[in-house]
Design a protein around this motif. Structure first.
Motif, PDB file in Angstrom:
ATOM      1  N   ASN A   1      33.570  40.650  53.077  1.00 38.17           N
ATOM      2  CA  ASN A   1      33.429  41.156  54.433  1.00 38.17           C
ATOM      3  C   ASN A   1      32.363  40.405  55.219  1.00 38.17           C
ATOM      4  N   ALA A   2      31.390  39.840  54.511  1.00 41.93           N
ATOM      5  CA  ALA A   2      30.347  39.063  55.175  1.00 41.93           C
ATOM      6  C   ALA A   2      30.789  37.631  55.464  1.00 41.93           C
ATOM      7  N   LYS A   3      31.584  37.034  54.570  1.00 44.64           N
ATOM      8  CA  LYS A   3      31.854  35.596  54.663  1.00 44.64           C
ATOM      9  C   LYS A   3      33.322  35.226  54.842  1.00 44.64           C
ATOM     10  N   ALA A   4      34.236  36.179  54.797  1.00 44.21           N
ATOM     11  CA  ALA A   4      35.664  35.835  54.904  1.00 44.21           C
ATOM     12  C   ALA A   4      36.399  36.789  55.825  1.00 44.21           C
ATOM     13  N   SER A   5      35.705  37.330  56.837  1.00 44.37           N
ATOM     14  CA  SER A   5      36.352  38.271  57.751  1.00 44.37           C
ATOM     15  C   SER A   5      37.048  37.568  58.913  1.00 44.37           C
ATOM     16  N   VAL A   6      36.436  36.493  59.428  1.00 52.13           N
ATOM     17  CA  VAL A   6      37.046  35.742  60.532  1.00 52.13           C
ATOM     18  C   VAL A   6      38.094  34.778  60.003  1.00 52.13           C
ATOM     19  N   SER A   7      37.723  34.034  58.988  1.00 55.53           N
ATOM     20  CA  SER A   7      38.659  33.152  58.295  1.00 55.53           C
ATOM     21  C   SER A   7      38.207  33.059  56.841  1.00 55.53           C
ATOM     22  N   ASP A   8      39.075  32.532  56.017  1.00 52.43           N
ATOM     23  CA  ASP A   8      38.735  32.369  54.603  1.00 52.43           C
ATOM     24  C   ASP A   8      39.063  30.944  54.178  1.00 52.43           C
ATOM     25  N   SER A   9      38.409  29.994  54.843  1.00 52.86           N
ATOM     26  CA  SER A   9      38.709  28.579  54.611  1.00 52.86           C
ATOM     27  C   SER A   9      38.367  28.143  53.186  1.00 52.86           C
ATOM     28  N   ASN A  10      37.472  28.866  52.520  1.00 47.02           N
ATOM     29  CA  ASN A  10      37.107  28.498  51.153  1.00 47.02           C
ATOM     30  C   ASN A  10      37.932  29.241  50.102  1.00 47.02           C
ATOM     31  N   GLY A  11      38.882  30.048  50.548  1.00 47.78           N
ATOM     32  CA  GLY A  11      39.754  30.738  49.597  1.00 47.78           C
ATOM     33  C   GLY A  11      39.014  31.697  48.688  1.00 47.78           C
ATOM     34  N   LEU A  12      38.051  32.439  49.230  1.00 42.22           N
ATOM     35  CA  LEU A  12      37.269  33.374  48.435  1.00 42.22           C
ATOM     36  C   LEU A  12      38.107  34.566  47.979  1.00 42.22           C
ATOM     37  N   PHE A  13      39.119  34.911  48.766  1.00 42.91           N
ATOM     38  CA  PHE A  13      40.046  35.981  48.397  1.00 42.91           C
ATOM     39  C   PHE A  13      41.313  35.380  47.826  1.00 42.91           C
ATOM     40  N   ASN A  14      41.718  35.866  46.665  1.00 51.06           N
ATOM     41  CA  ASN A  14      42.995  35.488  46.071  1.00 51.06           C
ATOM     42  C   ASN A  14      43.961  36.655  46.265  1.00 51.06           C
ATOM     43  N   PRO A  15      45.140  36.442  46.872  1.00 47.13           N
ATOM     44  CA  PRO A  15      46.076  37.548  47.094  1.00 47.13           C
ATOM     45  C   PRO A  15      46.403  38.353  45.847  1.00 47.13           C
ATOM     46  N   GLU A  16      46.272  37.728  44.676  1.00 51.00           N
ATOM     47  CA  GLU A  16      46.557  38.472  43.452  1.00 51.00           C
ATOM     48  C   GLU A  16      45.510  39.549  43.162  1.00 51.00           C
ATOM     49  N   MET A  17      44.386  39.518  43.875  1.00 50.89           N
ATOM     50  CA  MET A  17      43.437  40.623  43.759  1.00 50.89           C
ATOM     51  C   MET A  17      44.089  41.938  44.169  1.00 50.89           C
ATOM     52  N   SER A  18      45.122  41.852  45.005  1.00 50.69           N
ATOM     53  CA  SER A  18      45.826  43.066  45.424  1.00 50.69           C
ATOM     54  C   SER A  18      47.259  43.144  44.917  1.00 50.69           C
ATOM     55  N   THR A  19      47.816  42.020  44.460  1.00 49.67           N
ATOM     56  CA  THR A  19      49.223  42.029  44.038  1.00 49.67           C
ATOM     57  C   THR A  19      49.422  41.778  42.549  1.00 49.67           C
ATOM     58  N   GLY A  20      48.401  41.238  41.871  1.00 49.78           N
ATOM     59  CA  GLY A  20      48.569  40.881  40.467  1.00 49.78           C
ATOM     60  C   GLY A  20      48.814  42.090  39.581  1.00 49.78           C
ATOM     61  N   LYS A  21      49.889  42.046  38.802  1.00 48.08           N
ATOM     62  CA  LYS A  21      50.247  43.159  37.925  1.00 48.08           C
ATOM     63  C   LYS A  21      50.724  42.642  36.579  1.00 48.08           C
ATOM     64  N   ASP A  22      50.644  43.511  35.579  1.00 47.78           N
ATOM     65  CA  ASP A  22      51.205  43.232  34.269  1.00 47.78           C
ATOM     66  C   ASP A  22      51.974  44.467  33.840  1.00 47.78           C
ATOM     67  N   GLU A  23      53.302  44.338  33.734  1.00 52.74           N
ATOM     68  CA  GLU A  23      54.182  45.457  33.400  1.00 52.74           C
ATOM     69  C   GLU A  23      53.924  46.656  34.311  1.00 52.74           C
ATOM     70  N   GLY A  24      53.739  46.360  35.610  1.00 54.40           N
ATOM     71  CA  GLY A  24      53.566  47.403  36.597  1.00 54.40           C
ATOM     72  C   GLY A  24      52.147  47.895  36.775  1.00 54.40           C
ATOM     73  N   LEU A  25      51.232  47.504  35.883  1.00 50.97           N
ATOM     74  CA  LEU A  25      49.844  47.935  35.971  1.00 50.97           C
ATOM     75  C   LEU A  25      49.060  46.958  36.823  1.00 50.97           C
ATOM     76  N   ARG A  26      48.424  47.455  37.863  1.00 52.74           N
ATOM     77  CA  ARG A  26      47.657  46.582  38.761  1.00 52.74           C
ATOM     78  C   ARG A  26      46.401  46.087  38.068  1.00 52.74           C
ATOM     79  N   LEU A  27      46.152  44.776  38.147  1.00 57.94           N
ATOM     80  CA  LEU A  27      45.028  44.166  37.452  1.00 57.94           C
ATOM     81  C   LEU A  27      43.844  43.864  38.367  1.00 57.94           C
ATOM     82  N   GLY A  28      44.101  43.572  39.647  1.00 57.65           N
ATOM     83  CA  GLY A  28      43.032  43.287  40.593  1.00 57.65           C
ATOM     84  C   GLY A  28      42.517  44.555  41.244  1.00 57.65           C
ATOM     85  N   GLY A  29      41.361  44.448  41.934  1.00 55.00           N
ATOM     86  CA  GLY A  29      40.733  45.644  42.482  1.00 55.00           C
ATOM     87  C   GLY A  29      40.319  45.556  43.927  1.00 55.00           C
ATOM     88  N   ILE A  30      40.906  44.617  44.709  1.00 57.38           N
ATOM     89  CA  ILE A  30      40.477  44.422  46.093  1.00 57.38           C
ATOM     90  C   ILE A  30      41.691  44.346  47.011  1.00 57.38           C
TER      91      ILE A  30
END
Length: 270
Positions: free
Chosen positions: A14-43
């Protein structure tokens, strides 16, 4: 040292990637990554470019805030450490203890000596996990496992798919230095450059993950991982010679440690 959690990383995003995330600090799998339906990421991320916001994943009254952050590369971890070094908030991510513009990213000893925050080195990580000054009649020594034991069984750590994902920091027994989850839960980056490459393309990881075998949790086991990899099984911890100015979202400090001892020999695997 302390293991960086989703809550802490959300504050960073929220401090460094709210306007843009040019350094790729957020990985979409933090919200979509799953294993057998169980969510693995927490953001979670909401909004679009120019107005991103980040939050800890919560479901059925259970929060992922105190779970260790995953899907982070070594360079994400280095930027987080720089951000802490530079006072958080609008603090710079590209310089500090690590110069992200350098050909090979290594710890700056001057910035470190002046109280900077770093990704735990292999020496720091190893000693925090296994060393116990009370062993050998007070002469000190090393346990085989990070929960002050030479053996391990179910209930001692999060491994062998006991929980099918990472759990809250501190759910299992601590090391003699009061650190948690250095056996199981997530593998953790340290800032040792692989002996296989001088470029820093690979970094060492230690400790085992939630699916690891007993052997992988031993102090004799480690391996090298591509520094750009962002996967569900790897997180990181930070260290400092001074008390670590951690993000306000998580109030527990597991202490800061400084060590000087010979580099341990690493077992190669994978």
């Amino acid at each position: 040292t302390y293991e960086v959690t989703n809550s802490q990383y959300v504050e960073f995003l929220n401090a460094k990637a709210s306007v843009s995330d040019s350094n790729g600090l957020f990985n979409p799998e933090m919200s979509t990554g799953k294993d057998e339906g169980l969510r693995l990421g927490g953001i979670n991320r909401a909004g679009s470019g120019g107005a991103y916001s980040y939050s800890v994943y919560e479901a059925s009254g259970i929060s992922a805030g105190d779970r260790p952050v995953n899907y982070v590369s070594f360079f994400d971890a280095a930027r987080f450490a720089n951000w802490l070094t530079n006072g958080q908030g609008d603090g710079d991510t590209e310089t500090g203890v690590y110069d992200l513009t350098a050909e090979t990213v290594t710890r700056d000893s001057t910035a470190w000596d002046n109280g900077g925050v770093a990704i735990a080195s292999e020496d720091e990580w190893y000693k925090a996990a296994y060393y116990d000054p009370t062993l050998n009649d007070g002469a000190g020594g090393y346990w085989n496992h990070a929960h002050q034991s030479n053996s391990i069984e179910a209930g001692d750590a999060n491994y062998a798919d006991a929980n099918d994902r990472a759990v809250d920091v501190g759910d299992y027994a601590e090391s003699a230095y009061g650190t948690y989850d250095q056996g199981g839960n997530l593998w953790e980056w340290n800032d040792a450059v692989s002996e296989d490459t001088a470029s820093g393309d690979k970094r060492n990881v230690r400790g085992g993950a939630y699916f690891s075998t007993e052997e992988e949790l031993l102090r004799t086991f480690s391996f090298d991982q591509l520094a750009t990899e962002e996967i569900s099984a790897v997180g990181f911890r930070v260290s400092s010679l001074a008390p670590i100015p951690e993000p306000s979202a998580f109030a527990v400090i597991f202490g800061s440690l400084s060590f000087s001892f010979a580099m341990v020999r690493r077992k190669r695997s994978r």
